[in-house]
Design a protein around this motif. Structure first.
Motif, PDB file in Angstrom:
ATOM      1  N   TRP A 170       0.836  -1.214   0.000  1.00  0.00           N
ATOM      2  CA  TRP A 170       0.000   0.000   0.000  1.00  0.00           C
ATOM      3  C   TRP A 170       0.868   1.261   0.000  1.00  0.00           C
ATOM      4  O   TRP A 170       1.980   1.266   0.519  1.00  0.00           O
ATOM      5  CB  TRP A 170      -0.909  -0.001   1.235  1.00  0.00           C
ATOM      6  CG  TRP A 170      -0.156   0.185   2.520  1.00  0.00           C
ATOM      7  CD1 TRP A 170       0.086   1.369   3.173  1.00  0.00           C
ATOM      8  CD2 TRP A 170       0.476  -0.837   3.314  1.00  0.00           C
ATOM      9  NE1 TRP A 170       0.825   1.145   4.312  1.00  0.00           N
ATOM     10  CE2 TRP A 170       1.077  -0.199   4.432  1.00  0.00           C
ATOM     11  CE3 TRP A 170       0.595  -2.233   3.205  1.00  0.00           C
ATOM     12  CZ2 TRP A 170       1.793  -0.895   5.409  1.00  0.00           C
ATOM     13  CZ3 TRP A 170       1.310  -2.923   4.179  1.00  0.00           C
ATOM     14  CH2 TRP A 170       1.879  -2.264   5.259  1.00  0.00           C
ATOM     15  N   GLU A 214       7.712   4.991  -1.504  1.00  0.00           N
ATOM     16  CA  GLU A 214       7.742   3.536  -1.599  1.00  0.00           C
ATOM     17  C   GLU A 214       6.527   2.967  -0.869  1.00  0.00           C
ATOM     18  O   GLU A 214       6.129   3.479   0.173  1.00  0.00           O
ATOM     19  CB  GLU A 214       8.996   2.959  -0.943  1.00  0.00           C
ATOM     20  CG  GLU A 214      10.291   3.446  -1.519  1.00  0.00           C
ATOM     21  CD  GLU A 214      10.634   4.834  -1.016  1.00  0.00           C
ATOM     22  OE1 GLU A 214      10.232   5.171   0.116  1.00  0.00           O
ATOM     23  OE2 GLU A 214      11.258   5.599  -1.782  1.00  0.00           O
ATOM     24  N   PRO A 215       5.999   1.885  -1.377  1.00  0.00           N
ATOM     25  CA  PRO A 215       4.848   1.281  -0.711  1.00  0.00           C
ATOM     26  C   PRO A 215       5.268   0.488   0.524  1.00  0.00           C
ATOM     27  O   PRO A 215       6.396   0.006   0.625  1.00  0.00           O
ATOM     28  CB  PRO A 215       4.292   0.330  -1.777  1.00  0.00           C
ATOM     29  CG  PRO A 215       5.465  -0.006  -2.626  1.00  0.00           C
ATOM     30  CD  PRO A 215       6.363   1.202  -2.628  1.00  0.00           C
ATOM     31  N   GLY A 216       4.358   0.374   1.479  1.00  0.00           N
ATOM     32  CA  GLY A 216       4.496  -0.591   2.565  1.00  0.00           C
ATOM     33  C   GLY A 216       4.215  -1.982   2.033  1.00  0.00           C
ATOM     34  O   GLY A 216       3.482  -2.133   1.048  1.00  0.00           O
ATOM     35  N   SER A 220       8.995  -3.000   7.346  1.00  0.00           N
ATOM     36  CA  SER A 220       8.140  -2.248   6.440  1.00  0.00           C
ATOM     37  C   SER A 220       6.961  -1.629   7.191  1.00  0.00           C
ATOM     38  O   SER A 220       6.604  -0.474   6.957  1.00  0.00           O
ATOM     39  CB  SER A 220       7.639  -3.155   5.309  1.00  0.00           C
ATOM     40  OG  SER A 220       6.965  -2.404   4.328  1.00  0.00           O
ATOM     41  N   ILE A 221       6.373  -2.382   8.092  1.00  0.00           N
ATOM     42  CA  ILE A 221       5.224  -1.854   8.838  1.00  0.00           C
ATOM     43  C   ILE A 221       5.667  -0.683   9.712  1.00  0.00           C
ATOM     44  O   ILE A 221       4.991   0.342   9.782  1.00  0.00           O
ATOM     45  CB  ILE A 221       4.561  -2.995   9.645  1.00  0.00           C
ATOM     46  CG1 ILE A 221       3.814  -3.913   8.664  1.00  0.00           C
ATOM     47  CG2 ILE A 221       3.620  -2.455  10.717  1.00  0.00           C
ATOM     48  CD1 ILE A 221       3.436  -5.253   9.215  1.00  0.00           C
ATOM     49  N   HIS A 236       5.974   2.466   7.726  1.00  0.00           N
ATOM     50  CA  HIS A 236       4.789   3.025   7.073  1.00  0.00           C
ATOM     51  C   HIS A 236       3.637   3.337   8.002  1.00  0.00           C
ATOM     52  O   HIS A 236       2.652   3.923   7.575  1.00  0.00           O
ATOM     53  CB  HIS A 236       4.314   2.074   5.963  1.00  0.00           C
ATOM     54  CG  HIS A 236       5.203   2.128   4.769  1.00  0.00           C
ATOM     55  ND1 HIS A 236       6.322   1.347   4.647  1.00  0.00           N
ATOM     56  CD2 HIS A 236       5.182   2.917   3.661  1.00  0.00           C
ATOM     57  CE1 HIS A 236       6.931   1.624   3.498  1.00  0.00           C
ATOM     58  NE2 HIS A 236       6.269   2.564   2.897  1.00  0.00           N
TER      59      HIS A 236
END
Lengths: 262, 262, 262, 262
Positions: free
Chosen positions: B48, B54-56, C72-73, C76
């Protein structure tokens, strides 16, 4: 609902039953025939007896159908007595400790089915597990609770009366709590020698259970592993089947054992 | 074969599309309707766009239907542009790096389908990935290879010609190697702004692909999320669909783009 | 023994505390400084408040240091109130349901430490969880048991008396069972608004606990995230610290609260 | 950097070497002594020969120290020839296919070390794998690439010249690409009969490697399994050691073999 198999007989590579047949347990994990839960992809387990008293145990949370470890272990471990199980959770977490079989010392147990309304009566059911066995409760399934209560009730000595008493105790709790859903189960237990299988439901809708016996080799399964329906006999609802070493397989009525235990 | 969805529009909690609809992507992981692989339980992923370029990305190997992390993340992450994917492996390992979507910088890609005979031509296909993108190859799927070759072919600038050129290159390798199986794909790519979707097969048997557009919100899916077939339009075989910000959705014929790229 | 951090203040990307500092929580998972268990590699978790009353939750069994999803979490998700935890098991299984934080409705809890002799008194401790909260017990840790008992004791209303009462009840069970090992804990709880942290040991050897406060932003940690010891204040043994919205941080003596609760 | 052991001799339960010694491989996974990476928690593997030509293989991504499956399998599998490995990744993903040992037909290989600058020359190194072995590349490690290139170079027939040639080829690529980091490795390979171990570094800083031989039983390890340093002999840098069935263990200089292969 889950699918399982239990074997006792000439030592076999586990793959002969777990992965190779057309409708093997691994095939059933992806597509079961006689099961409400068509997909049994919430973990799996195998337990086997070798040179020790205690069984070896390999359980994991991924679907059986794509697990390369399961395939390799089944291709390389030969055993005279083993259990295999694929799981479809009825609510409790997908974790290794919730996968079957369960082991306590040299005893091994696995289960398919459900205690109706378990969420509401979980605490009272767990209270039936005495301190001696309580430390052995690693997960949160009704299955493991049934096993440990039955151990406390003498599963190690007389499996059928012990499980019958356990079912009676749980049905009493369900009744007292006003649970209207049924208690349904098939289960297998062994101490590494005797293999006992059970089929029971409080509403006569027990999960399917079949067996095959040939030359002293016994195989009990949730569903036949091939399409040759001739070769398989159904275990009747409300029945237990006990295979002691060097003795003929015996059948017993569970309702009778429950009355005797009450 | 896999199932996927791509959304661009008003910021939504991902759960609105991934877990809540009757025939949500999670429901399709257990029981897909228009797919050879009924069960898509070999891992999943969501990617997302939020406040970064950059996307998660959250990908895991367990089945989507029982993953409590996926449920929680979809319930708490709101996004204006996201991809979600459930996987049924066609051979490569079940590992996180083989799960979709794939991310390279601010670009994200996902895919359903298969390069026929990939095992035999894998080396030659991977050779199409130049050094610049080769370090980004983390897994072993044909999907990730298609993405990185297309990146090298200009996916970041002109998505449709870039993917068309890529498909042409791969079909050439297949032909030269005497592969008779087909190349079939649906795919989606985005840079965080433009969303492009593709449907192609060398034998006119491309996997299904549908979309819905309303008030500028675009949703592209492998299968409709509900039974209201009226609300969904099919993307024709051999077509691509490009949604650039502030522009009407455009459709283009891939075969034409392939001829132009050749 | 485990390591954790709790933050309340201006919305931050979680990575600012979880992955970026020199001695971030992820760095501590591989190499902790003030901890008997140098390696905290038996799972991890993050929980955060966003636009819902209930927190988002992401927990997994792999070591935090190599988990690309966690990275990543954290990169974001931006949150005004979040918990993060890396685990070193003191005996119970490595499974997601045994990872911290634990969530019940809009309440979130995490813990470091151990109930001495828990294996022997587990049943009696769990019996303190009333039916109302028993169904929420998903794992087998002493941590989750402490949380649910405290919830039953009013953690949602008055966190400090509730946890004090809980500690008193557990110490009574330990004493009655002749347990000589200590009860040691640090813990944090929140309802999405108020953040409360605790440091307690029955033998004055509580795990380390520090905090930093600046411009109304509060950060509580097992170990400082950087080598600037000046910036960190220790929370004294036997103390609790409560940060209510719009109020100054308050400190209270737990022993006093325990006497009041007894 | 990783830690490993290889055993050939009287059939042993794998636990005798993998889990039971004071400084067993599992102990080394949490705390290694002679290794830059103190913690080797990025997955593990065991491979063993039994009644089939191909070895059994069990690899997983969790740390070895807390894996109950590994413990049970090592306690129940007896083998005359087995490898065990704990991993600390030097960059590639933590996934099962990246865990050692690697198997190809009846051959098994494992590795500790690193190709300097692998990220920059990965494509050129992989190009050394011919089509015949390319399909067997399941992961993305330099280790698996070394194995498959060596297989193409005749590892199945003459292990020492084959690995020597492989090292020479890779050092050439490194030199041509201007890589200044070193190539360092210890490795073991077997076909189920002959066990060969290697220790090499382009800069004379090869990882540690020891062995013990008694009554025809051979054990090769990254670090001694106990503190009795007397019982262990170091394998010199630049050396290979080959144990053929019914033959004395032979030592050979790798540099010589590399010159011969060039």
């Amino acid at each position: 609902m889950c699918r399982w198999l239990a074997y006792r007989g000439r030592p076999l590579l586990m793959e002969a039953l777990v992965t190779e047949p057309d409708h093997s347990l691994i095939a059933q994990s992806l597509r079961a025939d006689e099961c409400k839960a068509v997909t049994n992809g919430d973990g799996f387990g195998v337990g086997w007896y070798g040179e020790r008293d205690e069984p070896g145990l390999f359980r994991d949370v991924r679907p059986a159908w794509s697990d390369e470890n399961l395939k390799s272990i089944c291709a390389h471990v030969r055993s005279r007595l083993f259990f295999a199980h694929v799981r479809a959770t009825t609510g409790s977490a997908v974790s290794r400790v919730n996968c079957h079989p369960f082991v306590h010392g040299r005893h091994m147990f696995m289960h398919n089915g459900q205690i109706g309304g378990f969420d509401r009566i979980k605490r009272r059911v767990e209270m039936l597990i005495p301190d001696e066995f309580y430390g052995a409760r690693l997960g949160s399934t009704d299955s493991e609770a049934i096993f440990l209560i039955a151990m406390a009730n003498g599963l190690a000595v007389e499996p059928i009366p012990a499980l019958a008493k356990t079912l009676g105790q749980i049905e009493t709790i369900m009744r007292e709590a006003g649970v209207t859903e049924a208690l349904r189960l098939t289960a297998a237990v062994t101490d590494g020698e005797t293999l006992t299988a059970f089929r029971w439901a409080s509403d006569q809708k027990a999960p399917s259970l079949y067996y095959q016996e040939a030359n002293g080799d016994l195989l009990v399964v949730s569903e036949p592993l091939d399409s040759d329906r001739e070769g398989w006999k159904e275990i009747a609802q409300g029945c237990a089947m006990e295979a002691r070493p060097g003795r003929k397989v015996e059948r017993r009525c569970l309702a009778e054992a429950m009355r005797a235990a009450a």
